[in-house]
Motif scaffolding. Structure first.
Motif, PDB file in Angstrom:
ATOM      1  N   PRO A   1      -3.530   1.713  -8.057  1.00 33.52           N
ATOM      2  CA  PRO A   1      -2.610   2.816  -8.356  1.00 33.52           C
ATOM      3  C   PRO A   1      -2.692   3.325  -9.787  1.00 33.52           C
ATOM      4  CG  PRO A   1      -1.491   1.126  -7.082  1.00 33.52           C
ATOM      5  CD  PRO A   1      -2.835   0.565  -7.445  1.00 33.52           C
ATOM      6  N   ARG A   2      -2.812   2.416 -10.746  1.00 29.79           N
ATOM      7  CA  ARG A   2      -2.871   2.839 -12.148  1.00 29.79           C
ATOM      8  C   ARG A   2      -4.114   3.671 -12.414  1.00 29.79           C
ATOM      9  NH1 ARG A   2      -0.176  -1.333 -10.957  1.00 29.79           N
ATOM     10  NH2 ARG A   2      -2.052  -2.251 -10.081  1.00 29.79           N
TER      11      ARG A   2
ATOM     12  N   GLY B   1       6.237   6.214 -10.120  1.00 28.38           N
ATOM     13  CA  GLY B   1       6.477   5.031 -10.948  1.00 28.38           C
ATOM     14  C   GLY B   1       6.465   3.760 -10.117  1.00 28.38           C
ATOM     15  N   PHE B   2       7.087   3.817  -8.950  1.00 24.78           N
ATOM     16  CA  PHE B   2       7.086   2.666  -8.043  1.00 24.78           C
ATOM     17  C   PHE B   2       5.661   2.348  -7.600  1.00 24.78           C
ATOM     18  CE2 PHE B   2       7.019   0.982  -3.725  1.00 24.78           C
ATOM     19  CZ  PHE B   2       7.854  -0.124  -3.837  1.00 24.78           C
ATOM     20  N   ALA B   3       4.922   3.384  -7.217  1.00 21.32           N
ATOM     21  CA  ALA B   3       3.538   3.179  -6.771  1.00 21.32           C
ATOM     22  C   ALA B   3       2.702   2.541  -7.878  1.00 21.32           C
ATOM     23  CB  ALA B   3       2.923   4.508  -6.337  1.00 21.32           C
TER      24      ALA B   3
ATOM     25  N   VAL C   1      17.658   1.442  -4.465  1.00 21.94           N
ATOM     26  CA  VAL C   1      16.814   1.200  -3.296  1.00 21.94           C
ATOM     27  C   VAL C   1      15.439   0.681  -3.734  1.00 21.94           C
ATOM     28  CG1 VAL C   1      15.669   2.276  -1.313  1.00 21.94           C
ATOM     29  CG2 VAL C   1      18.027   2.895  -1.892  1.00 21.94           C
ATOM     30  N   LEU C   2      14.877   1.298  -4.769  1.00 20.71           N
ATOM     31  CA  LEU C   2      13.567   0.845  -5.251  1.00 20.71           C
ATOM     32  C   LEU C   2      13.632  -0.585  -5.778  1.00 20.71           C
ATOM     33  CD1 LEU C   2      12.241   4.026  -7.110  1.00 20.71           C
ATOM     34  CD2 LEU C   2      11.694   3.237  -4.800  1.00 20.71           C
TER      35      LEU C   2
ATOM     36  N   VAL D   1       0.856  -1.184   0.000  1.00 22.60           N
ATOM     37  CA  VAL D   1       0.000   0.000   0.000  1.00 22.60           C
ATOM     38  C   VAL D   1       0.893   1.235   0.000  1.00 22.60           C
ATOM     39  CG1 VAL D   1      -1.769   1.295   1.239  1.00 22.60           C
ATOM     40  CG2 VAL D   1      -1.860  -1.208   1.187  1.00 22.60           C
ATOM     41  N   CYS D   2       0.763   2.051  -1.038  1.00 16.06           N
ATOM     42  CA  CYS D   2       1.570   3.264  -1.173  1.00 16.06           C
ATOM     43  C   CYS D   2       0.736   4.481  -0.794  1.00 16.06           C
ATOM     44  CB  CYS D   2       2.089   3.415  -2.600  1.00 16.06           C
ATOM     45  SG  CYS D   2       3.227   2.100  -3.105  1.00 16.06           S
TER      46      CYS D   2
END
Length: 251
Positions: free
Chosen positions: A231-232, A208-210, A186-187, A41-42
């Motif tokens: 997210p998208r 982008g990560f989310a 890190v990502l 969950v972001c």
């Protein structure tokens, strides 16, 4: 003690009616949030929206003004809860790396294992080396933090959290203090954790990560959850004007 019993069917994290004020400033205004095991969950939102305070409330680094926080079915806001025991199940990675500068990487990774988990020196070092390999830093065990890049230090901080065998990981803007060229490493580690099924609650500016890794995206503003969803979908077609205004500035 009944408050120590894990409910295997309970959500990993459950926040119920959470309020937090600093003096007259209400930072969280009635947050309800459920994170299931295995979810990523972001949380995004403008500065001052309460994101970090929410994250810090999940393991009671911030004491809520009102409301409850349940971790694997245990109400950690209950005064009878064994908070230290519950915290061993929650790994946390901050913006700053919080490594002890006078200790080697191996020393940083074994300290809590030996003090909290009561592991032997040999077992703690074996696990530390395994976790360093997991984040791609096996060769840095004897280095001091000052000899590492920011990205490497943050990966060490992640490895340190993993040494405690947590059931879930909390990330508070883990890349915000890094130079842009170091963010990716890190990502990549965080992506790998997500692929392995780690439950993660991530405050981030990395859209982008989310989009690619998140199971769910939450947009916070003014101490509350304004919008949440896939997210998208949220990033491409936000429903609320407040979300649209924010995303227009960061995307």
């Amino acid at each position: 003690m009944s408050t120590d019993l894990i409910d295997v069917n309970a959500p990993a994290i459950q926040v119920l009616g959470l309020y937090k004020s600093f003096g007259d400033n209400e930072v969280l205004s009635g947050i309800d949030l459920t994170v299931l095991a295995g979810e990523v969950v972001c949380i995004i939102g403008p500065s001052g929206s309460g994101k970090s305070t929410l994250l810090r409330s999940v393991n009671l680094l911030e004491q809520p003004t009102a409301g409850s926080v349940l971790v694997e079915g245990i109400d950690i806001t209950d005064p009878d809860a064994d908070l230290d025991r519950v915290r061993t199940r929650i790994g946390m990675v901050f913006q700053s790396f919080n490594l002890f500068p006078h200790m080697t990487v191996l020393g940083n990774l074994t300290l809590a294992q030996r003090r909290v988990k009561k592991r032997s020196k040999e077992e703690a070092e074996r696990i530390a080396r395994e976790m360093l390999a997991r984040v791609g830093l096996a060769e840095k065990a004897d280095a001091y933090p000052s000899h590492l890049s920011g990205g490497q230090q943050q990966r060490v901080a992640i490895a340190r959290a993993l040494c405690m065998n947590p059931d879930m990981m909390l990330f508070d803007e883990p890349t915000s203090a890094l130079d842009p060229e170091l963010v990716g490493e890190v990502l990549q580690v965080m992506r790998r954790l997500a692929d392995e099924g780690m439950t993660m609650l991530v405050v981030t500016h990395e859209m982008g990560f989310a989009r690619e890794v998140g199971s769910r995206l939450i947009f916070m503003a003014d101490g509350g959850i304004v919008e949440e969803g896939d997210p998208r979908e949220v990033l491409a077609n936000p429903r609320h004007q407040r979300t649209k205004d924010f995303l227009s500035q960061v995307l």
